[in-house]
Design an enzyme around this catalytic site. Structure first.
Site, PDB file in Angstrom:
ATOM      1  N   LEU A 125       0.881  -1.195  -0.297  1.00 34.70           N
ATOM      2  CA  LEU A 125      -0.025   0.325   0.047  1.00 34.70           C
ATOM      3  C   LEU A 125       0.797   0.995   0.330  1.00 34.70           C
ATOM      4  O   LEU A 125       0.866   2.079  -0.291  1.00 34.70           O
ATOM      5  CB  LEU A 125      -0.588   0.191   1.064  1.00 34.70           C
ATOM      6  CG  LEU A 125      -2.011   1.430   1.372  1.00 34.70           C
ATOM      7  CD1 LEU A 125      -2.719   1.339   0.160  1.00 34.70           C
ATOM      8  CD2 LEU A 125      -2.795   0.795   2.588  1.00 34.70           C
ATOM      9  N   GLY A 131       2.018   7.242   2.727  1.00 44.10           N
ATOM     10  CA  GLY A 131       2.533   6.673   4.230  1.00 44.10           C
ATOM     11  C   GLY A 131       0.812   6.443   5.013  1.00 44.10           C
ATOM     12  O   GLY A 131      -0.123   6.074   4.316  1.00 44.10           O
ATOM     13  N   ASP A 240      -8.139  -3.432   8.985  1.00 45.63           N
ATOM     14  CA  ASP A 240      -8.616  -3.836  10.245  1.00 45.63           C
ATOM     15  C   ASP A 240      -9.069  -4.818  10.996  1.00 45.63           C
ATOM     16  O   ASP A 240      -8.858  -5.496  12.083  1.00 45.63           O
ATOM     17  CB  ASP A 240     -11.187  -3.276  10.032  1.00 45.63           C
ATOM     18  CG  ASP A 240     -10.949  -2.012   9.763  1.00 45.63           C
ATOM     19  OD1 ASP A 240     -10.304  -1.024  10.590  1.00 45.63           O
ATOM     20  OD2 ASP A 240     -11.874  -2.111   9.672  1.00 45.63           O
ATOM     21  N   GLN A 279      11.418  -1.801  46.681  1.00 45.19           N
ATOM     22  CA  GLN A 279      10.027  -1.523  46.921  1.00 45.19           C
ATOM     23  C   GLN A 279       9.691  -0.628  45.779  1.00 45.19           C
ATOM     24  O   GLN A 279       8.605  -0.483  44.056  1.00 45.19           O
ATOM     25  CB  GLN A 279       8.884  -0.398  47.695  1.00 45.19           C
ATOM     26  CG  GLN A 279       7.582  -1.278  46.835  1.00 45.19           C
ATOM     27  CD  GLN A 279       6.982  -0.064  49.023  1.00 45.19           C
ATOM     28  OE1 GLN A 279       6.914   1.000  49.659  1.00 45.19           O
ATOM     29  NE2 GLN A 279       6.281  -0.803  49.255  1.00 45.19           N
ATOM     30  N   GLY A 340      19.377  -2.654  34.662  1.00 41.08           N
ATOM     31  CA  GLY A 340      20.667  -1.644  34.650  1.00 41.08           C
ATOM     32  C   GLY A 340      21.637  -1.408  33.163  1.00 41.08           C
ATOM     33  O   GLY A 340      20.558  -1.744  32.233  1.00 41.08           O
ATOM     34  N   GLY A 341      23.230  -1.547  33.953  1.00 37.54           N
ATOM     35  CA  GLY A 341      23.940  -0.927  32.183  1.00 37.54           C
ATOM     36  C   GLY A 341      24.256  -2.535  31.595  1.00 37.54           C
ATOM     37  O   GLY A 341      23.772  -2.554  30.613  1.00 37.54           O
ATOM     38  N   GLU A 364       1.138  -0.581   9.714  1.00 34.70           N
ATOM     39  CA  GLU A 364      -0.261  -0.456  10.286  1.00 34.70           C
ATOM     40  C   GLU A 364      -0.841   0.345  10.035  1.00 34.70           C
ATOM     41  O   GLU A 364      -1.617   0.181  11.150  1.00 34.70           O
ATOM     42  CB  GLU A 364      -0.988  -2.627  10.869  1.00 34.70           C
ATOM     43  CG  GLU A 364      -0.418  -3.575   9.674  1.00 34.70           C
ATOM     44  CD  GLU A 364      -0.965  -4.997   9.716  1.00 34.70           C
ATOM     45  OE1 GLU A 364      -2.020  -4.888  10.270  1.00 34.70           O
ATOM     46  OE2 GLU A 364      -0.020  -5.403   9.742  1.00 34.70           O
ATOM     47  N   THR A 366       0.510   4.191  11.734  1.00 32.99           N
ATOM     48  CA  THR A 366       1.013   5.122  12.985  1.00 32.99           C
ATOM     49  C   THR A 366       0.011   5.419  14.306  1.00 32.99           C
ATOM     50  O   THR A 366      -1.499   5.417  14.097  1.00 32.99           O
ATOM     51  CB  THR A 366       1.463   6.221  12.577  1.00 32.99           C
ATOM     52  OG1 THR A 366       0.259   7.224  12.251  1.00 32.99           O
ATOM     53  CG2 THR A 366       2.092   6.483  11.782  1.00 32.99           C
TER      54      THR A 366
HETATM   55  C1  LIG Z   1       9.832  -1.801   9.408  1.00 27.56           C
HETATM   56  C2  LIG Z   1       8.254  -1.593   8.294  1.00 27.56           C
HETATM   57  C3  LIG Z   1       7.565  -2.367   7.178  1.00 27.56           C
HETATM   58  C4  LIG Z   1       6.239  -2.078   7.052  1.00 27.56           C
HETATM   59  N1  LIG Z   1       5.711  -2.659   6.195  1.00 27.56           N
HETATM   60  C5  LIG Z   1       4.913  -1.928   5.949  1.00 27.56           C
HETATM   61  C6  LIG Z   1       4.078  -3.311   4.430  1.00 27.56           C
HETATM   62  O1  LIG Z   1       4.323  -4.474   4.497  1.00 27.56           O
HETATM   63  N2  LIG Z   1       3.130  -2.697   3.388  1.00 27.56           N
HETATM   64  C7  LIG Z   1       2.812  -1.348   3.332  1.00 27.56           C
HETATM   65  O2  LIG Z   1       2.396  -1.009   2.772  1.00 27.56           O
HETATM   66  N3  LIG Z   1       3.714  -0.265   4.092  1.00 27.56           N
HETATM   67  C8  LIG Z   1       4.370  -0.932   4.971  1.00 27.56           C
HETATM   68  N4  LIG Z   1       5.293  -0.096   5.699  1.00 27.56           N
HETATM   69  C9  LIG Z   1       4.631   1.747   5.729  1.00 27.56           C
HETATM   70  C10 LIG Z   1       3.749   1.823   6.678  1.00 27.56           C
HETATM   71  O3  LIG Z   1       3.224   1.600   7.567  1.00 27.56           O
HETATM   72  C11 LIG Z   1       4.029   3.231   7.240  1.00 27.56           C
HETATM   73  O4  LIG Z   1       5.250   3.796   7.894  1.00 27.56           O
HETATM   74  C12 LIG Z   1       3.157   4.037   8.152  1.00 27.56           C
HETATM   75  O5  LIG Z   1       2.057   4.258   7.816  1.00 27.56           O
HETATM   76  C13 LIG Z   1       3.631   5.645   8.083  1.00 27.56           C
HETATM   77  O6  LIG Z   1       3.934   6.295   6.755  1.00 27.56           O
HETATM   78  P1  LIG Z   1       5.237   7.014   6.252  1.00 27.56           P
HETATM   79  O7  LIG Z   1       6.207   6.482   7.017  1.00 27.56           O
HETATM   80  O8  LIG Z   1       5.268   7.999   5.633  1.00 27.56           O
HETATM   81  O9  LIG Z   1       4.598   8.203   7.365  1.00 27.56           O
HETATM   82  P2  LIG Z   1       4.181   9.919   7.536  1.00 27.56           P
HETATM   83  O10 LIG Z   1       2.915   9.349   7.160  1.00 27.56           O
HETATM   84  O11 LIG Z   1       4.790  10.908   6.785  1.00 27.56           O
HETATM   85  O12 LIG Z   1       4.018  10.204   8.925  1.00 27.56           O
HETATM   86  C14 LIG Z   1       5.050  10.216   9.687  1.00 27.56           C
HETATM   87  C15 LIG Z   1       4.745  11.296  10.920  1.00 27.56           C
HETATM   88  O13 LIG Z   1       3.416  12.294  10.855  1.00 27.56           O
HETATM   89  C16 LIG Z   1       2.111  11.623  11.304  1.00 27.56           C
HETATM   90  N5  LIG Z   1       0.836  12.141  10.738  1.00 27.56           N
HETATM   91  C17 LIG Z   1       0.553  11.854   9.492  1.00 27.56           C
HETATM   92  N6  LIG Z   1      -0.801  12.332   9.092  1.00 27.56           N
HETATM   93  C18 LIG Z   1      -1.121  12.381  10.599  1.00 27.56           C
HETATM   94  C19 LIG Z   1      -2.684  13.206  10.560  1.00 27.56           C
HETATM   95  N7  LIG Z   1      -3.308  13.470   9.715  1.00 27.56           N
HETATM   96  N8  LIG Z   1      -2.555  13.549  12.216  1.00 27.56           N
HETATM   97  C20 LIG Z   1      -1.965  13.316  12.896  1.00 27.56           C
HETATM   98  N9  LIG Z   1      -0.013  12.784  13.066  1.00 27.56           N
HETATM   99  C21 LIG Z   1      -0.454  12.686  11.320  1.00 27.56           C
HETATM  100  C22 LIG Z   1       2.489  10.236  11.213  1.00 27.56           C
HETATM  101  O14 LIG Z   1       1.695   9.756  12.632  1.00 27.56           O
HETATM  102  C23 LIG Z   1       3.642  10.250  11.559  1.00 27.56           C
HETATM  103  O15 LIG Z   1       4.233  10.378  12.845  1.00 27.56           O
HETATM  104  C24 LIG Z   1       6.530  -0.773   6.686  1.00 27.56           C
HETATM  105  C25 LIG Z   1       6.360   0.462   7.412  1.00 27.56           C
HETATM  106  C26 LIG Z   1       7.789   0.238   8.490  1.00 27.56           C
HETATM  107  C27 LIG Z   1       9.022   1.153   8.753  1.00 27.56           C
END
Ligand SMILES: Cc1cc2nc3c(=O)[nH]c(=O)nc-3n(C[C@H](O)[C@H](O)[C@H](O)COP(=O)(O)OP(=O)(O)OC[C@H]3O[C@@H](n4cnc5c(N)ncnc54)[C@H](O)[C@@H]3O)c2cc1C
Length: 380
Positions: A125, A131, A240, A279, A340-341, A364, A366
Site C-alpha cells: 500500500l 504513508g 482492520d 519497593q 541497569g547497564g 499498519e 501509526t
Molecule cells: C519496517 C516497516 C515495515 C512496513 N511494512 C509495510 C508493508 O508491508 N506494507 C505497506 O504497505 N506498508 C508498510 N510499511 C509502511 C508503514 O505502514 C508506514 O511507514 C506508516 O503507515 C507511516 O507512513 P510514513 O512512514 O509515510 O509516515 P508519514 O505518514 O509521513 O507520517 C509521519 C508522521 O506524521 C504523523 N501524521 C501523519 N498524518 C497525520 C495526521 N493526519 N494527524 C496526526 N499525525 C499525522 C504520523 O503519525 C507520523 O508520526 C512499513 C513500514 C516500516 C517502517
C-alpha cells in the site's frame, strides 16, 4: 492471564506453539537480530508446524484457526523473537485481501500454496509520497486488453522481493479519489516487477523491508481483486482485521521483556540483597505487568469480536494496536532500566526488544492514525 475461549484443539495448538517458541525460536533470536538475514529456517519451521496455515480455511489447505488463536500464536512467537512473530502476521496481512475479496478461482490458485508456507505474501500500500495518507498513492494501473499495466513503486514493503504473492493497490481512475483505487494480485515473476532498495532498519532486523518497482508490469485482468474501485475499501478492511496481529506482536514483545525483568531482578544482588527486594523495583514490575495484561485483554477482545462476526470492530482493532504498542515501548524501556547497564548491552535481549517494539507504533498505521480511527468512530 486473560480469560480466553479457545476450543480444546486450539488450546493444544497454542501450547505446542509456546513450546516451539521457547525451544526453537528463542535460541535463534539474537543471531537473527545480529546478522539481519531473513530467517528461512524460522519460515520453514512455521510452515512445517502448520502455523502459517492458521489464517486459511481448510478448503484451501489451511487449518482455519480462529482469530483469537492467530493472535495468541503471534504473541507466543514474538515473546522470544519479534521477527519470527511477524512471519505469521504478514502471511495474514498479504493474504487477507484475497480472503476478503478474491473470487473462487483466485482463492484456489493462491491460497493453498500460501497455507502450506511454500509461498509468502506481501501487502503493498505504502509509497514514498503516501504513508498515512494512503489515498495519495501514485502507482497507476491501466487496462490494456486482457491485462492491466502497472507503473509506479511501493515503499517499505515487508517480505518485499521474497513474497511470491503481492496484494498491490494502484489507481485505475485518477479523477474519483479513493473510489479510483483497485487491488491486484501481483506475482513476483510477472514481467516488469522488480525489487529496489532493501532497507537497513532499527529493529525486526531479520524481516526484509523492500521497495517494489513496477515498470510496465503486466498483470492479467483476472488478477483484479473484486471490482475496479474496490481497492481502498479492501485495503482498509484488511488493516482492520490484521491490526490485532500487530497488537499481539507488541504484546508478545512486552511479555518477553517483563519475563526478563522479573527473573533478572530476583537474581541481581546490590546492597547485599536482590534488587527485587526494593519497593521501587517492585512498583515498576507491577506497572509493567498491568500494562501487559491490559494489552492482552484489548487484543483478545477484538480477536473474539472478529470470531463472533461482529461488524463494528474497527475502533477496537485500532485501540488494541495502539494501546499494546505504546505499552510495549514503555515496558521494554522499563525492562532496560531494571537491568541497569546490562540492559543497555547486547548481551541481554532487553535492548533488542525495545528496538523491535518501536515498529509496532508505526506500521499498519501509526498510532496517530489509530487515534484518528478511534476519534472518527466516537464523533460520527
Ligand atoms: C519496517 C516497516 C515495515 C512496513 N511494512 C509495510 C508493508 O508491508 N506494507 C505497506 O504497505 N506498508 C508498510 N510499511 C509502511 C508503514 O505502514 C508506514 O511507514 C506508516 O503507515 C507511516 O507512513 P510514513 O512512514 O509515510 O509516515 P508519514 O505518514 O509521513 O507520517 C509521519 C508522521 O506524521 C504523523 N501524521 C501523519 N498524518 C497525520 C495526521 N493526519 N494527524 C496526526 N499525525 C499525522 C504520523 O503519525 C507520523 O508520526 C512499513 C513500514 C516500516 C517502517
Amino acid at each position: 492471564m486473560a480469560v480466553s475461549h479457545l476450543s480444546e484443539d486450539e488450546q493444544a495448538l497454542i501450547e505446542a506453539i509456546r513450546e516451539i517458541a521457547l525451544e526453537r525460536v528463542a535460541p535463534r533470536a539474537a543471531e537473527i537480530d545480529h546478522t539481519g538475514e531473513f530467517p528461512w529456517d524460522m519460515k520453514e519451521l512455521l510452515a512445517q508446524q502448520d502455523i502459517l496455515a492458521m489464517p486459511f480455511p481448510s478448503e484451501y489447505g489451511g487449518i482455519g484457526a480462529s482469530e483469537l488463536a492467530i493472535v495468541m500464536a503471534i504473541e507466543e512467537l514474538s515473546r522470544h523473537c519479534a521477527t519470527t512473530g511477524l512471519l505469521l502476521a504478514v502471511q495474514q496481512l498479504g493474504s487477507t485481501p484475497i480472503l476478503l475479496a478474491g473470487n473462487e478461482q483466485q482463492k484456489r490458485k493462491y491460497l493453498p500454496s500460501l497455507a502450506s508456507g511454500e509461498w509468502m505474501a506481501a501487502y503493498g500500500l505504502t509509497e514514498a509520497g503516501s504513508g498515512s495518507d494512503a489515498a495519495a498513492m501514485r502507482t497507476m494501473a491501466v487496462r490494456r486488453g486482457d491485462k492491466y499495466i502497472l507503473n509506479g513503486s511501493k515503499r517499505f514493503i515487508t517480505n518485499g522481493g521474497l513474497a511470491q504473492v503481492n496484494s498491490i493497490f494502484a489507481i485505475t481512475d485518477l479523477k474519483i479519489g479513493t473510489r479510483g483505487i483497485s487491488a491486484f494480485i501481483v506475482e513476483k515473476d510477472f514481467p516488469g516487477f522488480s525489487v529496489g532498495r532493501i532497507e537497513d532498519k532499527m529493529g525486526i532486523k531479520g524481516s526484509q523491508t523492500a521497495e517494489l518497482i513496477f515498470t510496465d508490469c503486466e498483470v492479467p485482468a483476472e488478477n483484479l481483486l473484486g471490482r475496479e474501485g474496490d481497492g481502498f475499501k479492501i485495503a482498509m478492511m484488511t488493516l482492520d482485521r490484521t491490526r490485532p496481529g500487530i497488537g499481539a506482536q507488541a504484546l508478545g514483545i512486552a511479555q518477553g521483556a517483563l519475563d526478563l525483568a522479573v527473573s533478572y531482578s530476583k537474581q541481581r544482588v546490590q546492597f547485599g540483597r536482590p534488587i527485587a527486594d526494593n519497593q521501587g523495583i517492585q512498583f515498576m514490575l507491577a506497572d509493567m505487568a498491568t500494562r501487559v495484561e491490559a494489552s492482552r485483554l484489548l487484543v483478545y477482545n477484538v480477536a473474539e469480536m472478529i470470531d463472533r462476526g461482529d461488524r463494528d470492530f474497527s475502533k477496537y482493532s485500532a485501540m488494541a494496536k495502539m494501546f499494546a504498542s505504546d505499552a510495549a515501548m514503555e515496558v521494554t524501556n522499563d525492562a532496560i532500566q531494571v537491568l541497569g547497564g546490562y540492559g543497555y548491552m547486547k548481551e541481554y535481549p532487553a535492548e533488542r526488544m525495545m528496538r523491535d517494539a518501536k515498529i509496532t507504533q508505526i506500521y499498519e498505521g501509526t498510532n496517530q492514525i489509530q487515534r484518528l480511527v478511534i476519534a472518527r468512530d466516537l464523533l460520527k
